[in-house]
Design a protein around this motif. Structure first.
Motif, short mmCIF file in Angstrom:
data_model
loop_
_atom_site.label_atom_id
_atom_site.label_comp_id
_atom_site.label_asym_id
_atom_site.label_seq_id
_atom_site.Cartn_x
_atom_site.Cartn_y
_atom_site.Cartn_z
N SER A 286 0.83 -1.21 0.00
CA SER A 286 0.00 0.00 0.00
C SER A 286 0.86 1.25 0.00
N GLY A 287 1.95 1.23 0.76
CA GLY A 287 2.85 2.38 0.80
C GLY A 287 3.41 2.69 -0.58
N ARG A 288 3.83 1.66 -1.30
CA ARG A 288 4.34 1.87 -2.66
C ARG A 288 3.24 2.38 -3.59
N LEU A 289 2.04 1.86 -3.42
CA LEU A 289 0.93 2.21 -4.31
C LEU A 289 0.50 3.66 -4.13
N VAL A 290 0.44 4.15 -2.88
CA VAL A 290 -0.09 5.49 -2.63
C VAL A 290 1.00 6.52 -2.36
N GLY A 291 2.26 6.10 -2.35
CA GLY A 291 3.35 7.05 -2.18
C GLY A 291 3.68 7.42 -0.75
N THR A 292 3.32 6.57 0.20
CA THR A 292 3.64 6.80 1.61
C THR A 292 4.93 6.07 1.97
N ARG A 293 5.85 6.73 2.64
CA ARG A 293 7.10 6.10 3.04
C ARG A 293 6.85 5.13 4.19
N VAL A 294 7.28 3.87 4.02
CA VAL A 294 7.12 2.84 5.05
C VAL A 294 8.50 2.41 5.52
N ALA A 295 8.71 2.45 6.83
CA ALA A 295 10.02 2.14 7.40
C ALA A 295 9.92 0.95 8.36
N LEU A 296 10.76 -0.04 8.13
CA LEU A 296 10.92 -1.16 9.06
C LEU A 296 12.15 -0.82 9.91
N VAL A 297 11.92 -0.43 11.15
CA VAL A 297 12.97 0.19 11.97
C VAL A 297 13.44 -0.77 13.06
N GLY A 298 14.70 -1.18 12.99
CA GLY A 298 15.27 -2.04 14.02
C GLY A 298 14.56 -3.36 14.15
N VAL A 299 14.15 -3.95 13.02
CA VAL A 299 13.35 -5.17 13.07
C VAL A 299 14.23 -6.41 13.14
N GLY A 300 13.61 -7.51 13.57
CA GLY A 300 14.28 -8.80 13.59
C GLY A 300 13.88 -9.62 12.39
N ALA A 301 14.82 -10.43 11.89
CA ALA A 301 14.56 -11.31 10.76
C ALA A 301 15.32 -12.61 10.95
N ALA B 68 9.57 -6.70 2.70
CA ALA B 68 10.85 -6.03 2.91
C ALA B 68 11.29 -5.27 1.66
N ARG B 69 11.12 -5.87 0.50
CA ARG B 69 11.52 -5.21 -0.75
C ARG B 69 10.72 -3.93 -1.00
N LEU B 70 9.46 -3.92 -0.60
CA LEU B 70 8.60 -2.79 -0.90
C LEU B 70 8.74 -1.65 0.12
N ALA B 71 9.37 -1.93 1.26
CA ALA B 71 9.55 -0.89 2.27
C ALA B 71 10.52 0.18 1.76
N THR B 72 10.30 1.42 2.19
CA THR B 72 11.18 2.53 1.81
C THR B 72 12.50 2.48 2.57
N TYR B 73 12.45 2.06 3.81
CA TYR B 73 13.62 2.08 4.70
C TYR B 73 13.62 0.81 5.53
N ARG B 74 14.82 0.25 5.72
CA ARG B 74 14.96 -0.94 6.56
C ARG B 74 16.20 -0.79 7.43
N SER B 75 16.08 -1.14 8.71
CA SER B 75 17.24 -1.33 9.57
C SER B 75 16.93 -2.53 10.46
N TYR B 76 17.98 -3.15 10.98
CA TYR B 76 17.83 -4.42 11.70
C TYR B 76 18.45 -4.33 13.09
N ARG B 77 17.97 -5.20 13.98
CA ARG B 77 18.46 -5.18 15.36
C ARG B 77 19.70 -6.03 15.56
N ASP B 78 20.13 -6.77 14.53
CA ASP B 78 21.39 -7.50 14.59
C ASP B 78 21.81 -7.88 13.18
N ALA B 79 23.11 -8.21 13.03
CA ALA B 79 23.64 -8.57 11.72
C ALA B 79 23.02 -9.86 11.20
N LEU B 80 22.65 -10.75 12.11
CA LEU B 80 21.98 -11.99 11.73
C LEU B 80 20.73 -11.70 10.91
N SER B 81 19.96 -10.69 11.32
CA SER B 81 18.72 -10.35 10.61
C SER B 81 19.01 -9.85 9.20
#
Length: 414
Positions: free
Chosen positions: A134-149, A165-178
């Motif tokens: 939805s964020g990509r479709l309507v132009g809203t920035r979506v951020a996955l902040v400090g998430v685990g994977a 994850a690919r469609l998010a505007t911003y991604r950061s992770y809580r560890d290198a493993l993620s």
């Protein structure tokens, strides 16, 4: 600073928030603290699992994540199955409409890109995919902040998580493993950064200095049934975990140690009851902590902590109390290594009470040294999280960031 005639930035927060998981709510609290300090003009609301709790506790408007209220109950009757299916279609429209009303949507921490606990693809992974699409479709920035994977073997779940994850505007992770896991699942992580878990940004008091005599021990327990790939052995894993943990608590009581049982999710309560009933001692009591702040107070007052849930570990490590992890996933191992306590891990799937007691005694013998190590690691985590929030402002609030930079430059000009 935005001018008075500019409308406020509309920020949404999204996730299984207010649903009884203290770790999820702690991540939300950290992000709200950042927004209120750095972007006080922002208008914030939530699309979440427990809107009543979020609205009451955090004083922001909140909307229910799913149209169908029975989303997380097993549907066995035809009517319930049909309602759940209809809800999936309705949620497409509801999610897109909610996202459209925002300039920015933040998913605050949580293990949203993993399946280390039982998870169905058409549950939260589907909701996360709808959000990011939805964020990509309507132009809203979506951020996955400090998430685990973590790497996901179930194909439908993996596909939904990968596309989210690919469609998010911003991604950061809580560890290198993620980050490594997302790269392995086909996501380009070249620009993605790793920072400490958002809960390390929460305010807290340091642990109490040991009095000299053996003091209380916090034991964090969990309704642990294995992961997404362990469904066939779930009951066996749970029984083994409960039996081993109960035997460990009984051994502590026989040594005269007060034991405080803590949890991290509402679903853990039966484990506390089972251990108290089995040990049957006034030395064993149960915490009623309702937030990560409450958990930190409990753990700051303890001599040592033995815990299972990931955010129980974070609370103990953050206040600087020597901690032993009953590790159920690679994320726990990564956290303990990062904080300098890699030697103090024990498998949650194979709890051996005798071996656990040996590790616990060694932990306590090195208490003073480990407290110094934790103080150093916590200071480093705080510095790194400052960088996380600076990067988040640059990525999601470019106008505010440019205004700040301009004002800062003016102040530096002679």
């Amino acid at each position: 600073m935005r001018s008075a005639d500019e409308p406020p930035v509309r920020v949404g927060v999204f996730g299984l928030l207010g649903s009884g998981n203290l770790g999820n709510d702690g991540s939300l609290e950290a992000v709200l603290g950042y927004l209120r300090a750095e972007h006080p003009e922002a208008a914030v609301d939530a699309l979440c699992g427990g809107p009543e709790v979020v609205a009451s506790r955090y004083r922001i408007p909140a909307t229910r994540l799913h149209w169908y209220r029975g989303e997380y109950r097993t549907a066995s009757r035809a009517g319930a199955i049909a309602a759940k299916g209809l809800g999936k279609l309705v949620d497409v429209v509801r999610t897109a409409a909610w996202v459209r009303r925002h300039d920015v949507v933040i998913v605050p921490g949580m293990g949203v890109l993993e399946a280390t606990l039982p998870l169905r693809p058409w549950g939260f992974p589907y909701s996360l995919f709808l959000l990011c699409a939805s964020g990509r479709l309507v132009g809203t920035r979506v951020a996955l902040v400090g998430v685990g994977a973590d790497t996901i073997s179930d194909r439908p779940t993996r596909a939904l998580v990968r596309w989210a994850a690919r469609l998010a505007t911003y991604r950061s992770y809580r560890d290198a493993l993620s980050r490594d896991a997302m790269r392995a699942m086909g996501v380009n992580t070249t620009r993605d950064e790793v920072y400490p878990d958002l809960a390390f940004a929460l305010p807290t008091q340091p642990a109490s200095a040991p009095s000299g005599a053996p003091g209380p021990v916090c034991v964090g327990v969990m309704a642990f049934h294995g992961g997404n790939d362990d469904r066939d052995r779930a009951e066996e894993i749970y029984r083994r975990y409960l039996d081993g943990t109960t035997r460990f608590v009984r051994a502590l009581v026989e040594d005269g140690r007060p034991v405080r049982l803590v949890t991290g999710d509402a679903c853990d309560a039966p484990v506390v009851t089972a251990i108290i009933d089995a040990v049957d001692s006034p030395l064993v009591t149960a915490s009623d902590a309702a937030s990560l702040a409450d958990l930190m107070k409990e753990m700051a007052a303890a001599d040592s902590v033995v815990a299972t849930r990931y955010h129980n570990l974070i609370c103990a490590l953050k206040v600087g109390t020597p901690t032993l992890a009953l590790s159920y996933a690679a994320k726990s191992d990564a956290l303990m290594t990062e904080m300098g306590l890699a030697a103090y891990r024990h498998p949650a799937r194979e709890v051996d009470a005798d071996r656990l007691l040996e590790q616990f005694r060694e932990l306590e013998q090195r208490s003073a040294e480990l407290r110094r190590t934790l103080a150093e690691r916590n200071a480093a985590a705080a510095r790194r999280l400052e960088h996380q929030f600076t990067a988040l402002t640059a990525a999601l609030f470019p106008t505010a960031d440019r205004t700040y930079a301009h004002a800062h430059a003016k102040r530096e000009t002679p």
